[in-house]
Enzyme design. Sequence first.
Site, PDB file in Angstrom:
ATOM      1  N   HIS A   1       0.816  -1.212   0.000  1.00  0.00           N
ATOM      2  CA  HIS A   1       0.000   0.000   0.000  1.00  0.00           C
ATOM      3  C   HIS A   1       0.851   1.265   0.000  1.00  0.00           C
ATOM      4  CE1 HIS A   1      -3.470  -2.562   0.519  1.00  0.00           C
ATOM      5  NE2 HIS A   1      -4.174  -1.520   0.150  1.00  0.00           N
TER       6      HIS A   1
ATOM      7  N   ASP B   1      -6.073   5.032   9.753  1.00  0.00           N
ATOM      8  CA  ASP B   1      -7.480   5.170   9.359  1.00  0.00           C
ATOM      9  C   ASP B   1      -7.985   3.921   8.639  1.00  0.00           C
ATOM     10  OD1 ASP B   1      -7.397   7.686  10.369  1.00  0.00           O
ATOM     11  OD2 ASP B   1      -7.241   8.705   8.440  1.00  0.00           O
TER      12      ASP B   1
ATOM     13  N   GLU C   1      -9.968  14.152  14.547  1.00  0.00           N
ATOM     14  CA  GLU C   1      -9.399  14.447  13.226  1.00  0.00           C
ATOM     15  C   GLU C   1     -10.163  15.642  12.651  1.00  0.00           C
ATOM     16  OE1 GLU C   1      -8.712  11.404  10.356  1.00  0.00           O
ATOM     17  OE2 GLU C   1      -7.497  10.178  11.701  1.00  0.00           O
TER      18      GLU C   1
HETATM   19  P1  FAD Z   1       4.171  -1.810   2.100  1.00  0.00           P
HETATM   20  O1  FAD Z   1       3.672  -0.787   1.187  1.00  0.00           O
HETATM   21  O2  FAD Z   1       4.174  -3.184   1.619  1.00  0.00           O
HETATM   22  O3  FAD Z   1       5.626  -1.403   2.626  1.00  0.00           O
HETATM   23  C1  FAD Z   1       5.934  -0.104   3.064  1.00  0.00           C
HETATM   24  C2  FAD Z   1       7.445   0.032   3.334  1.00  0.00           C
HETATM   25  O4  FAD Z   1       7.783  -0.775   4.451  1.00  0.00           O
HETATM   26  C3  FAD Z   1       8.324  -0.472   2.182  1.00  0.00           C
HETATM   27  O5  FAD Z   1       9.510   0.244   2.159  1.00  0.00           O
HETATM   28  C4  FAD Z   1       8.582  -1.915   2.560  1.00  0.00           C
HETATM   29  O6  FAD Z   1       9.776  -2.401   1.983  1.00  0.00           O
HETATM   30  C5  FAD Z   1       8.660  -1.822   4.076  1.00  0.00           C
HETATM   31  N1  FAD Z   1       8.163  -3.016   4.754  1.00  0.00           N
HETATM   32  C6  FAD Z   1       7.041  -3.722   4.500  1.00  0.00           C
HETATM   33  N2  FAD Z   1       6.931  -4.737   5.375  1.00  0.00           N
HETATM   34  C7  FAD Z   1       8.006  -4.645   6.193  1.00  0.00           C
HETATM   35  C8  FAD Z   1       8.471  -5.402   7.297  1.00  0.00           C
HETATM   36  N3  FAD Z   1       7.803  -6.469   7.746  1.00  0.00           N
HETATM   37  N4  FAD Z   1       9.616  -5.017   7.891  1.00  0.00           N
HETATM   38  C9  FAD Z   1      10.309  -3.937   7.464  1.00  0.00           C
HETATM   39  N5  FAD Z   1       9.929  -3.205   6.411  1.00  0.00           N
HETATM   40  C10 FAD Z   1       8.783  -3.556   5.792  1.00  0.00           C
HETATM   41  N6  FAD Z   1      -0.730   5.598   7.199  1.00  0.00           N
HETATM   42  C11 FAD Z   1      -0.899   6.201   8.383  1.00  0.00           C
HETATM   43  O7  FAD Z   1       0.057   6.416   9.105  1.00  0.00           O
HETATM   44  N7  FAD Z   1      -2.129   6.580   8.801  1.00  0.00           N
HETATM   45  C12 FAD Z   1      -3.250   6.331   8.085  1.00  0.00           C
HETATM   46  O8  FAD Z   1      -4.347   6.665   8.509  1.00  0.00           O
HETATM   47  C13 FAD Z   1      -3.112   5.683   6.834  1.00  0.00           C
HETATM   48  N8  FAD Z   1      -4.180   5.406   6.080  1.00  0.00           N
HETATM   49  C14 FAD Z   1      -4.013   4.767   4.899  1.00  0.00           C
HETATM   50  C15 FAD Z   1      -5.135   4.472   4.120  1.00  0.00           C
HETATM   51  C16 FAD Z   1      -5.000   3.800   2.928  1.00  0.00           C
HETATM   52  C17 FAD Z   1      -6.230   3.490   2.108  1.00  0.00           C
HETATM   53  C18 FAD Z   1      -3.709   3.431   2.473  1.00  0.00           C
HETATM   54  C19 FAD Z   1      -3.542   2.725   1.175  1.00  0.00           C
HETATM   55  C20 FAD Z   1      -2.584   3.734   3.224  1.00  0.00           C
HETATM   56  C21 FAD Z   1      -2.727   4.402   4.437  1.00  0.00           C
HETATM   57  N9  FAD Z   1      -1.631   4.727   5.219  1.00  0.00           N
HETATM   58  C22 FAD Z   1      -1.805   5.339   6.423  1.00  0.00           C
HETATM   59  C23 FAD Z   1      -0.262   4.518   4.730  1.00  0.00           C
HETATM   60  C24 FAD Z   1       0.309   3.209   5.188  1.00  0.00           C
HETATM   61  O9  FAD Z   1       0.710   3.294   6.531  1.00  0.00           O
HETATM   62  C25 FAD Z   1       1.544   2.903   4.340  1.00  0.00           C
HETATM   63  O10 FAD Z   1       1.140   2.854   2.991  1.00  0.00           O
HETATM   64  C26 FAD Z   1       2.158   1.587   4.706  1.00  0.00           C
HETATM   65  O11 FAD Z   1       3.398   1.509   4.075  1.00  0.00           O
HETATM   66  C27 FAD Z   1       1.294   0.502   4.196  1.00  0.00           C
HETATM   67  O12 FAD Z   1       1.624  -0.720   4.737  1.00  0.00           O
HETATM   68  P2  FAD Z   1       1.855  -1.992   3.826  1.00  0.00           P
HETATM   69  O13 FAD Z   1       1.711  -3.090   4.801  1.00  0.00           O
HETATM   70  O14 FAD Z   1       1.052  -2.086   2.628  1.00  0.00           O
HETATM   71  O15 FAD Z   1       3.388  -1.719   3.485  1.00  0.00           O
END
Ligand code: FAD
Length: 516
Positions: A98, A159, A270
């Site tokens: 994400h 969120d 918020e």
């Molecule tokens: P990924 O996109 O898969 O990874 C993100 C980063 O972390 C990359 O650099 C990856 O290499 C690294 N990574 C992934 N897994 C690990 C691991 N296990 N160990 C070490 N590094 C790792 N963020 C907020 O703070 N507040 C919010 O309210 C919020 N709302 C959101 C709403 C939506 C609809 C979306 C899409 C995102 C939102 N986000 C929010 C952002 C979200 O926190 C980041 O996009 C986060 O990176 C998503 O997590 P993911 O598991 O998909 O990580």
Amino acid sequence: CIPDGTNLCSNPSFDTPTIPPHSSSSSIPSSLKTLTLDGYFSFENLKHAAKDFGNICHYLPIAVLHPKSVSDISSTIKHILYMSSVTKLTVAARGRGHSLQGQAQAYQGVVINMESLDRPSMYIENGEVPYVDVSGSELWINILHETLKYGLSPKSWTDYLHLTVGGTLSNAGISGQAFRHGPQIDNVYQLEVVTGRGEVVTCSDKENADLFYGVLGGLGQFGIITRARISLGPAEKMVKWIRVLYSEFSTFSNDQEHLISSNKSFDYIEGFVMINRTGLLNNWRSSFNPKDPIQASQFSSDGKILYCLEMVKYFNPEKIDVLNQDIEKLLSELNYIPSTLFLSEVSYVEFLDRVHLSEIKLRSKGLWEVPHPWLNLLIPKSRILDFAEGVFGNIVKDNNNGPILIYPVNKAKWNNRTSLVTPEEDIIYLVAFLSSALPGTDGLEHIMTQNQHILDFCAKAQLGAKQYLPHYHNQDEWQAHFGTQWETFVQRKSAYDPLAILAPGQRIFQKAISIT
Ligand code: FAD
């Protein structure tokens, strides 16, 4: 490497890959195949690993690891280190993907699909200091459901809950509870991490504290989180969800700041901005009822920008009377437009999982998998009026592409030992421009240009803003972002990932080839 040919990532040195094809690229798959693993590698049909929520950057890896065990991750990293004299192979953990700008991708590298990691059942400690032990690949929504069985839940959220623990802890995890509890990274007792040296290390405030704080908010640069111990608190069953409107920004922000500074306040605070809004992405009060329907029906914004303060109080139904009194008192201290008080009552789970409902609606209309040129900023309280004046209605003339969130948090309550970078004031605002670029329009370029204007305005006015979920073009910009924390960040990189193998999609460091 860029399947759809629309690479709008604007980093010349990384995006138009200057890395020559690996001299031994044909031998890499066969070398990876020699590893004895519980899981497996795939070398074909890897497009999925070159895609993320942002849907703007697409970098094809050479392989995807589907690990079953932590040792699969450790063995793969050790093998890549062993191969490092002949290859620039890098490794990106992918949680849910994400990310917005390819942060979980690895151009011609190895993507680790964290979701395939075997997840032992969550362990919940229900004693005086409750916590839950979870896999780094666990989704927050699953943690919510599991901990609620014990009347507990995490205290700080994002969120949207269909994100992984490892992904949000690599950033911060900020939502409407962060003014009181800090971001998610401040609510972790212990981590298990596989470092860029391939070592599996347990760390906490007491043990390997430098790695612990480095990894929290560390953008995946120092290690891959395979387990986390997350602090829990008592969970309530229901929430009272309230929205009120303002036409003056300063009245709105004064009330927000008043609420986050009160001892007895709401549980979630918020807010968002509405500028000439219409359309599906903006049915903001669909499930809310006006306190006074007649007055509300007479309210007209006269085309003005409106600011919506959003507050939530958690409660158990047996205590509804006390709750109503508390809420009445809190509302009496605010200066919103009286006819614009809207209320809703939903379950705790429904509230926390609210964005998932929007996801379902948007998916059904083909509007979820569109490009998302999001921009998230942290602005110091002392300059938030300048920011609002310069941006809302001037640079941003409408927000029909998606919501603009804006709310303050008490940074004084946040732990400043983590890698997260914030402005240096006790109260800071999160401002999130959550735009979607709709198909068949010039939306993406228009929004990206607008984002750049906002960034230029912040720089020119010297607001002291910092990007959240940051994305920069070169190392000088990263250095400026980290400021005084840069040296520590670099030292940690050389201690835990000396060849810069991990999370290349953040584009902070470029992998070195070891000279053996
Ligand atoms: P990924 O996109 O898969 O990874 C993100 C980063 O972390 C990359 O650099 C990856 O290499 C690294 N990574 C992934 N897994 C690990 C691991 N296990 N160990 C070490 N590094 C790792 N963020 C907020 O703070 N507040 C919010 O309210 C919020 N709302 C959101 C709403 C939506 C609809 C979306 C899409 C995102 C939102 N986000 C929010 C952002 C979200 O926190 C980041 O996009 C986060 O990176 C998503 O997590 P993911 O598991 O998909 O990580």
